[in-house]
Write an enzyme that holds these catalytic residues in place. Structure first.
Site: not given
Length: 813
Positions: A552, A783
């Site tokens: 990302d 996460e």
């Protein structure tokens, strides 16, 4: 003869010449017309060919790959996994592996705390519900599961057991238990809603309410299930009031909303209290009576309470008994006992001297990964450079694990390769089935969409901007990582007939997948590769994201161009080539092509030439780059205008130039190490091990941070709205790759073997202890983790690749 007498003769001689000339002119005119017609014909044919070819190019993006499907058995042909908890986005739900399966599920709420718009009703897993904990404590992926949910003053225990029998998928029973959390509740009631629903407008079955043992259940029928019933049995506790709803719901994504809009307030004259009830059969009030596709039973109960939801197939004619009460409890205990034994045989955590608390934690993390497997059906939305607007992919099923039940309850391509490492360790057939479903989504180009959003429920959880998948954009080919793991650890199992057959069917698609990467993702020079999809025109992002890489916002070159070289992608291709060569050998196919590609990309001299920074002694991307960028807010326009504050934009303070992005050091820099790209005595290996342990770079006592503290964009926002993601946080999938590489080098004889051993032991301990301690503190695995405090961050529960902690504990690489 006089001149006068000769004249007519001469005129007679000239006349035929005039005729010939006229004829010639006619022929030339005719020929010219034919030439024009021929040209026009060819022009028309050319236009037709161009139009046809353009149409052909437009359809390639949503044309399936032309080979035998990898999945050859599904649905009722595989009865042991026909039913399952295949709705990971709900707190508790079950369905079959059929495209239009009926869905069963649970909702609950406290009547005294229900909000006006249904706030307080629990159904889909939502981080905003702020539950203290929810997790499968045991789940074997096939026959049973046990889940614990803590919601304020109550604790839920949901479980299910399946029983094979008959010809239509067999029976199952789910037990719903709700108990006080701590001190006993006084006069507190809770409403439990269990429902059965069929997707509307599919004509795939029928449902109707029916009363069994004084509680309204369901009778139904579908083509695949045949006739069935759903019954409710009160095991213990008091039912204050029972009501039901039979209605036509507008979609599976609107079941909660349907409940909210139909609840009625009914006063209780004997107690002076009011109750929220469901209104019964609403279809009878329509002008034209409609068959319901949603039947729900609500029980307002006092805590504690237990009930069994019993699904029985009409085809199970020799059923020995009802799977309820003591029969259910006995079956559940037997399945749980088998699970515990298999877990220890698989991961051997007791042999590694882990405490019972750590082992229970590992079982929960593993169970949430396998219990988070879902079955989805629908069509993706895709686009190519040849289509003006997005177009639908073909409708297809997907059987896959998901990263997060609350935030990402759908399939992600690169995540699934990491999930497969753990799933293959437990059940190789299950993992091959999942992998086969993914590769059946390949189009004729060899491309697989990176994110699969299939069906109404999945689509309802995704922002519109992320729905369309672009066919030029890749995602890390982590299934090659899974296959390498399987070959290294389970080669004997893989060569058995059924599994080898699955691999044979996979092979042409693996070849096409690799070839797609090795052609569409190439860079400007031989041996270089470039992720597509970066936005070269944006001025909102400090460093344009590279979503296709999976990392990302990890910093790349500041100004994207076609001349970029991406280090991690080159290493993924090298891993793919080596793995494909091994598979080719296993299947007795020609492997030299892939061995040659692997050897070419493995060449350390070429790697150094393309990606090594001699100045900073590290590997890096190459591109048009400057570190001197900042986010600033544009000055407001002069009065009298009063506009709202403008969004911050990127300001380039020093012009970029073509260079190595070597001031950035992080996960990307480690990829040659991840793929074992060094010999055991390489000075590059020594430098990599030294940098790994440097606290000013990646090392923390909680794991390796994603970006070095000295990197220019460390912990920097990418926009004013986007906090740092892959800019310092600790990610478990990359730490697993680091541990795997350290494990490889600690077993490889050489001058740095002991250093690799020491780093392996210390990093493994840091990761396991922090993930466990955060689970104890918060009730979840996360996460990613904070590099300063170790605190869990991002979405939760994130039992996708964070569940790799189980393989770290088991030392399975």
């Amino acid at each position: 003869m006089s001149k006068q007498s000769k004249a007519p003769a001469q005129e007679k001689e000239k006349k035929p010449h005039k005729d010939r000339d006229h004829h010639k002119e006619k022929e030339e005119e005719k020929s010219s017309n034919m030439s024009i017609k021929t040209i026009l014909t060819f022009v028309c044919l050319g236009i037709a060919c161009c139009v046809g070819y353009k149409g052909y190019l437009e359809t390639r993006v949503n044309t399936p790959f032309d080979s035998q499907k990898v999945v050859t058995k599904t649905g009722l042909a595989v009865p042991e996994i026909y039913w399952g908890s295949y709705r990971p986005g709900t707190y508790f739900g079950l369905k079959t592996r059929e495209p239009y399966s009926p869905v069963m599920g649970l909702m609950w709420y406290f009547p005294s705390k229900l909000g006006f718009n249904g706030e307080g009703i629990r159904h889909w897993c939502e981080q905003g519900d702020n539950l203290e904990h929810y997790a499968w404590s045991q789940h074997d992926g096939k026959t049973f599961g046990i889940q614990n949910i803590v919601d304020g003053p109550v604790v839920f225990r949901t479980s299910f057991v399946k029983r094979i029998g008959g010809t239509n998928g067999g029976d199952w029973t789910a037990r719903i238990g709700v108990y006080p959390n701590g001190d006993a509740l006084e006069d507190e009631t809770i409403s439990l809603v269990f429902y059965t629903a069929i997707e509307p407008q599919t004509n795939k079955g029928k449902l109707a309410p029916s009363t069994f043992s004084h509680i309204t259940g369901v009778v139904g029928e579908t083509k695949e299930l045949g006739k069935f019933v759903v019954k409710y049995h009160n095991i213990s506790g008091r039912i204050v009031r029972e009501s039901y709803l039979s209605v036509e719901a507008k979609g599976l994504q609107l079941l909660k909303e349907t409940i909210v809009t139909t609840l009625r307030v009914v006063p209780d004259k004997s107690t002076g209290t009011r109750h929220l009830v469901l209104p019964g059969d609403l279809t009878q009030f329509k002008e034209q009576q409609m068959a319901p596709n949603f039947v729900a039973t609500q029980l307002e109960v006092t805590v504690p309470f237990e009930m069994d939801v019993v699904f029985e197939s009409g085809s199970f004619i020799d059923r020995p008994n009802t799977l309820s009460g003591h029969v259910y409890e006995r079956e559940l205990l037997q399945r749980a006992d088998s699970f515990h034994k298999k877990f220890e045989n698989t991961f051997e955590l007791k042999k590694k001297n882990f405490t019972d608390e750590y082992i229970d934690f590992a079982k929960i993390v593993f169970s949430n990964l396998i219990g988070g497997i879902g079955y989805f059906y629908g069509a993706s939305r895709v686009q190519s450079e040849h289509t003006q607007t997005p177009v639908p992919y073909w409708k297809a099923p997907l059987f896959t694990a998901v990263p997060s039940r609350s935030f990402f309850p759908r399939g992600f391509l690169w995540d699934e390769g990491f999930h497969g490492l753990l799933l293959a360790s437990w059940d190789l057939d299950l993992e091959l089935d999942i992998m086969s479903h993914w590769f059946d989504l390949m189009n004729i180009e060899g491309w697989i969409p990176r994110e699969e959003i299939l069906g109404q429920e999945a689509l309802a959880k995704v922002p519109e901007e992320f729905v369309t998948q672009i066919n030029s954009n890749a995602n890390p080919p982590t299934f090659f990582l899974t296959l390498r793991y399987i070959i290294q650890n389970y080669i004997e199992r893989l060569t058995e007939e059924d599994r080898l057959g699955a691999l044979e069917r996979l092979y042409p698609r693996l070849v096409a997948w690799f070839d797609w990467f090795n052609t569409t993702q190439t860079g400007p020079l031989p041996g270089t590769y470039r992720w597509r999809g970066r936005d070269a025109k944006t001025n909102r992002e400090l460093n344009p994201k590279t979503l296709s890489s999976g990392l990302d916002d990890y910093p790349r070159s500041s100004h994207p161009t076609d001349d970029e070289r991406h280090l991690d992608l080159r290493c993924w291709i090298m891993l793919g080539a080596g793995t494909l060569a091994e598979i080719a050998k296993l299947l007795n196919r020609e492997s030299y092509k892939y061995m040659d590609t692997f050897a070419y990309l493995f060449d350390p001299k070429l790697l150094d030439q393309l990606h090594w920074s001699e100045d900073l002694q590290r590997y890096a991307d190459y591109g048009r780059h400057t570190d001197d960028v900042a986010l600033k807010r544009p000055p407001p326009p002069p009065p009298p205008s009063r506009p709202s504050p403008q969004e911050m934009v990127r300001v380039v303070l020093t012009e970029p130039r073509d260079r190595l992005v070597d001031t950035t050091f992080g996960y990307n820099s480690l990829f040659p190490f991840f793929v074992h790209g060094f010999s055991s005595n390489s000075p590059r290996l020594l430098k990599m091990l030294t940098d790994l342990r440097n606290p000013e770079l990646l090392w923390t006592k909680f794991g390796l941070r994603s970006l070095a503290k000295k990197s220019p964009l460390y912990n920097q926002r990418n926009t004013e709205h986007d906090p740092p993601y892959w800019r310092g946080n600790i990610w478990i999938n990359m730490n697993y790759l680091a541990l795997e590489a350290l494990n490889y080098y600690r077993k490889l004889e050489g001058p740095y073997q002991q250093r690799a051993q020491d780093l392996y032991v210390e990093l493994r301990e840091n990761l396991i202890s922090n993930i466990y301690s955060q689970y104890v503190k918060t009730g979840y695995v996360w996460e990613h983790y904070n590099p300063k405090t170790g605190k869990g961050q991002g979405s939760h529960p994130f039992t996708g690749w964070t569940s790799l902690v189980v393989l770290m504990m088991a030392e399975k690489f």
